[in-house]
Motif scaffolding. Structure first.
Motif, mmCIF file in Angstrom:
data_model
loop_
_atom_site.group_PDB
_atom_site.id
_atom_site.type_symbol
_atom_site.label_atom_id
_atom_site.label_comp_id
_atom_site.label_asym_id
_atom_site.label_seq_id
_atom_site.Cartn_x
_atom_site.Cartn_y
_atom_site.Cartn_z
ATOM 1 N N SER A 166 0.743 -1.219 0.130
ATOM 2 C CA SER A 166 -0.166 -0.118 -0.131
ATOM 3 C C SER A 166 0.806 1.356 -0.003
ATOM 4 O O SER A 166 2.005 1.277 0.668
ATOM 5 C CB SER A 166 -0.712 0.025 1.272
ATOM 6 N N LYS A 167 0.466 2.273 -0.419
ATOM 7 C CA LYS A 167 0.977 3.570 -0.636
ATOM 8 C C LYS A 167 0.880 4.276 0.554
ATOM 9 O O LYS A 167 -0.046 4.236 1.515
ATOM 10 C CB LYS A 167 0.317 4.274 -1.596
ATOM 11 N N PRO A 168 1.999 5.253 1.087
ATOM 12 C CA PRO A 168 1.774 5.968 2.034
ATOM 13 C C PRO A 168 0.650 6.791 2.120
ATOM 14 O O PRO A 168 0.142 7.416 1.167
ATOM 15 C CB PRO A 168 3.230 6.738 2.192
ATOM 16 N N ARG A 169 0.164 7.071 3.271
ATOM 17 C CA ARG A 169 -0.999 7.956 3.224
ATOM 18 C C ARG A 169 -0.732 9.284 3.540
ATOM 19 O O ARG A 169 -0.015 9.768 4.453
ATOM 20 C CB ARG A 169 -2.170 7.557 4.283
ATOM 21 N N ASP B 222 10.944 18.496 -3.672
ATOM 22 C CA ASP B 222 12.156 17.641 -3.274
ATOM 23 C C ASP B 222 11.936 16.982 -2.146
ATOM 24 O O ASP B 222 12.458 16.166 -1.597
ATOM 25 C CB ASP B 222 13.450 18.624 -3.514
ATOM 26 N N PHE B 223 11.607 17.997 -1.075
ATOM 27 C CA PHE B 223 11.342 17.609 0.271
ATOM 28 C C PHE B 223 10.491 16.197 0.380
ATOM 29 O O PHE B 223 10.700 15.297 1.094
ATOM 30 C CB PHE B 223 10.570 18.398 0.981
ATOM 31 N N LEU B 224 9.298 16.086 -0.364
ATOM 32 C CA LEU B 224 8.533 15.074 -0.043
ATOM 33 C C LEU B 224 9.162 13.793 -0.759
ATOM 34 O O LEU B 224 9.041 12.758 -0.391
ATOM 35 C CB LEU B 224 7.102 15.365 -0.997
ATOM 36 N N ILE B 225 9.694 13.960 -1.867
ATOM 37 C CA ILE B 225 10.592 12.858 -2.792
ATOM 38 C C ILE B 225 11.472 12.236 -1.699
ATOM 39 O O ILE B 225 11.683 11.000 -1.492
ATOM 40 C CB ILE B 225 10.713 13.173 -3.934
ATOM 41 N N SER C 210 11.359 8.744 -0.063
ATOM 42 C CA SER C 210 12.313 7.707 -0.640
ATOM 43 C C SER C 210 12.769 7.076 0.630
ATOM 44 O O SER C 210 13.863 6.434 0.445
ATOM 45 C CB SER C 210 13.210 8.317 -1.388
ATOM 46 N N GLY C 211 12.460 7.503 1.892
ATOM 47 C CA GLY C 211 13.199 6.773 3.123
ATOM 48 C C GLY C 211 14.506 7.662 3.552
ATOM 49 O O GLY C 211 14.704 7.276 4.531
ATOM 50 N N LYS C 212 14.699 8.610 2.625
ATOM 51 C CA LYS C 212 15.822 9.335 3.227
ATOM 52 C C LYS C 212 15.494 10.372 4.195
ATOM 53 O O LYS C 212 14.411 11.220 3.999
ATOM 54 C CB LYS C 212 16.296 10.085 2.015
#
Ligand code: SF4
Length: 177
Positions: free
Chosen positions: A2-5, A157-160, A164-166
């Motif tokens: 499932s995708k993050p909510r 960029d922040f959200l990605i 991405s777990g970074k």
């Protein structure tokens, strides 16, 4: 899997931060591929849901309803981001802290409109706090995304990075915690 909510919300702001979010344009489609947007002013959902992974909170905390809503959001969201300068510092919204609540209401309702009487606290209009607060004054904040508004590229960029777990690398995204 499932995708993050993902959620966005606003308190006392001008909605400019959300306009900047909408400026992601076609990148919104990329985002929709990797998250489940479960709550936002762009959706017609009234109640902030449970089990949210990331929420962007625009705006400062100006009235009792904001305090109640923000506490509920904090309980239901794993990662809370103070989104934009009003959320981070109070910014424009906190300019009213130079005046008393009574003076602000008198100016807004007693002088600047034809409405008679002051509606705050009457059960229809939420009671104003004595002082506008930052989001971090009411609940714990995980990340700060400053800007008035933050640019679309910065938001993306922040959200990605986060998705991405970074841990987002720009120290400006996390300070004062
Ligand atoms: Fe509006 Fe700026 Fe506040 Fe965002 S930070 S809600 S753009 S005044």
């Amino acid at each position: 899997m499932s995708k993050p909510r993902f959620a966005t919300t606003w308190l006392a702001g001008c909605s400019g931060c959300h306009m900047s979010f909408l400026d992601l344009d076609e990148r919104l489609l990329d985002l929709a591929e990797i998250v489940d947007i479960c709550y936002s002013p762009i959706l017609d959902i009234k109640e902030f849901p449970e089990g949210v992974d990331i929420v962007l909170v625009e705006g400062a905390v100006a009235n009792e309803e904001h305090v109640r809503d923000l506490r509920r959001i904090r309980e239901r969201a794993q990662v809370l981001v103070a989104f934009g300068d009003c959320a981070v510092t109070g910014n424009v919204t906190a300019m009213r802290n130079l005046f008393s609540v009574e003076d602000v209401l008198q100016r807004a309702y007693g002088e600047a409109t034809v409405v008679t009487g002051v509606p705050s606290g009457n059960g229809i209009v939420p009671k104003l706090l004595e002082r506008v607060l930052r989001v971090q004054d009411v609940v714990a904040v995980d990340y700060f995304l400053p800007g008035c508004p933050p640019g679309a590229g910065v938001i993306y960029d922040f959200l990605i990075a986060l998705l991405s777990g970074k841990k987002p690398s720009n120290e400006g995204w996390k300070f004062g915690s």
